[in-house]
Write a protein that holds these residues in place. Sequence first.
Motif, PDB file in Angstrom:
ATOM      1  N   GLN A 153      43.671  36.054  27.699  1.00  0.00           N
ATOM      2  CA  GLN A 153      43.451  36.715  28.976  1.00  0.00           C
ATOM      3  C   GLN A 153      42.233  37.621  28.883  1.00  0.00           C
ATOM      4  OE1 GLN A 153      44.585  36.845  31.989  1.00  0.00           O
ATOM      5  NE2 GLN A 153      46.244  35.361  31.848  1.00  0.00           N
ATOM      6  N   GLU A 154      41.342  37.507  29.854  1.00  0.00           N
ATOM      7  CA  GLU A 154      40.110  38.283  29.773  1.00  0.00           C
ATOM      8  C   GLU A 154      40.211  39.675  30.385  1.00  0.00           C
ATOM      9  OE1 GLU A 154      38.860  34.029  31.170  1.00  0.00           O
ATOM     10  OE2 GLU A 154      40.440  35.471  31.634  1.00  0.00           O
ATOM     11  N   THR A 155      41.124  39.891  31.308  1.00  0.00           N
ATOM     12  CA  THR A 155      41.152  41.123  32.088  1.00  0.00           C
ATOM     13  C   THR A 155      41.475  42.329  31.214  1.00  0.00           C
ATOM     14  OG1 THR A 155      41.905  39.862  34.002  1.00  0.00           O
ATOM     15  CG2 THR A 155      42.115  42.264  34.101  1.00  0.00           C
ATOM     16  N   GLN A 156      40.595  43.317  31.262  1.00  0.00           N
ATOM     17  CA  GLN A 156      40.769  44.529  30.472  1.00  0.00           C
ATOM     18  C   GLN A 156      41.028  45.719  31.377  1.00  0.00           C
ATOM     19  OE1 GLN A 156      37.910  45.243  27.346  1.00  0.00           O
ATOM     20  NE2 GLN A 156      37.510  43.056  27.063  1.00  0.00           N
ATOM     21  N   TYR A 157      41.982  46.565  30.964  1.00  0.00           N
ATOM     22  CA  TYR A 157      42.354  47.758  31.707  1.00  0.00           C
ATOM     23  C   TYR A 157      42.025  48.972  30.841  1.00  0.00           C
ATOM     24  CZ  TYR A 157      44.885  44.329  34.445  1.00  0.00           C
ATOM     25  OH  TYR A 157      45.201  43.232  35.212  1.00  0.00           O
ATOM     26  N   PHE A 158      41.287  49.883  31.457  1.00  0.00           N
ATOM     27  CA  PHE A 158      40.767  51.010  30.703  1.00  0.00           C
ATOM     28  C   PHE A 158      41.679  52.233  30.710  1.00  0.00           C
ATOM     29  CE2 PHE A 158      36.534  50.013  29.249  1.00  0.00           C
ATOM     30  CZ  PHE A 158      36.235  48.865  29.970  1.00  0.00           C
ATOM     31  N   GLY A 159      41.595  52.987  29.616  1.00  0.00           N
ATOM     32  CA  GLY A 159      42.222  54.293  29.544  1.00  0.00           C
ATOM     33  C   GLY A 159      41.297  55.342  30.131  1.00  0.00           C
ATOM     34  N   PRO A 160      41.751  56.598  30.187  1.00  0.00           N
ATOM     35  CA  PRO A 160      40.942  57.662  30.803  1.00  0.00           C
ATOM     36  C   PRO A 160      39.789  58.128  29.929  1.00  0.00           C
ATOM     37  CG  PRO A 160      42.972  58.555  29.944  1.00  0.00           C
ATOM     38  CD  PRO A 160      43.066  57.066  29.773  1.00  0.00           C
ATOM     39  N   LEU A 209      35.385  36.688  22.874  1.00  0.00           N
ATOM     40  CA  LEU A 209      36.472  37.021  23.794  1.00  0.00           C
ATOM     41  C   LEU A 209      36.988  38.407  23.457  1.00  0.00           C
ATOM     42  CD1 LEU A 209      38.532  36.219  25.980  1.00  0.00           C
ATOM     43  CD2 LEU A 209      39.951  35.295  24.148  1.00  0.00           C
ATOM     44  N   GLY A 210      37.131  39.244  24.488  1.00  0.00           N
ATOM     45  CA  GLY A 210      37.558  40.610  24.252  1.00  0.00           C
ATOM     46  C   GLY A 210      36.407  41.578  24.286  1.00  0.00           C
TER      47      GLY A 210
END
Lengths: 113, 114
Positions: free
Chosen positions: A99-106, B99-100
């Motif tokens: 999965q490519e979608t990245q979710y960032f921290g603060p 990737l990543g």
Amino acid sequence: KAGVTQTPRYLIKTRGQQVTLSCSPISGHRSVSWYQQTPGQGLQFLFEYFSETQRNKGNFPGRFSGRQFSNSRSEMNVSTLELGDSALYLCASRDTGIQETQYFGPGTRLLVL
Amino acid sequence: GENVEQHPSTLSVQEGDSAVIKCTYSDSASNYFPWYKQELGKRPQLIIDIRSNVGEKKDQRIAVTLNKTAKHFSLHITETQPEDSAVYFCAASSRGSTLGRLYFGRGTQLTVWP
């Protein structure tokens, strides 16, 4: 689910010291990537960990290192701090290996004096 | 490695107008293109993303278009509102060995005037 969390949020260090930053990914996410954000260089990739293994590394000196634990939490360490290391350090988590979608921290804002 | 260029660096629009931000990439292996919005002092938030098997994607007032041949993709915001004011980043990644790793553009400071 709770989002990505990072500690500490703010840090002041002096040149030559070392620092350790922590990142807890979204529950179930096994990949953690780290980025450095500065006004001059923008968002730059540091490294990525997946299942406790470093899979990718950006163009940063060896003073920047990281690790990932079995619960997917990650830490990054910067040794022998330099003034130019002052930046916002962001981590991002990703669901699976493909999965490519990245979710960032603060982020952790580091100031080196 | 991949190189992502983003334009313009600053953009001012009147409330209700449209805003367009453009990015180009260099690596033909890139196949995932997210857009992030970062408000002052906050984390980057994913607002929309597109994969290379799709030419356009829309989510309410936000749309992204992708031209694989020309290696460029664009963010379109319609009916802008003051709360759209932020820095917008485009990014690219591939499913190969990197990737990543997201390669980011330098960002666009969007200001929406009431």
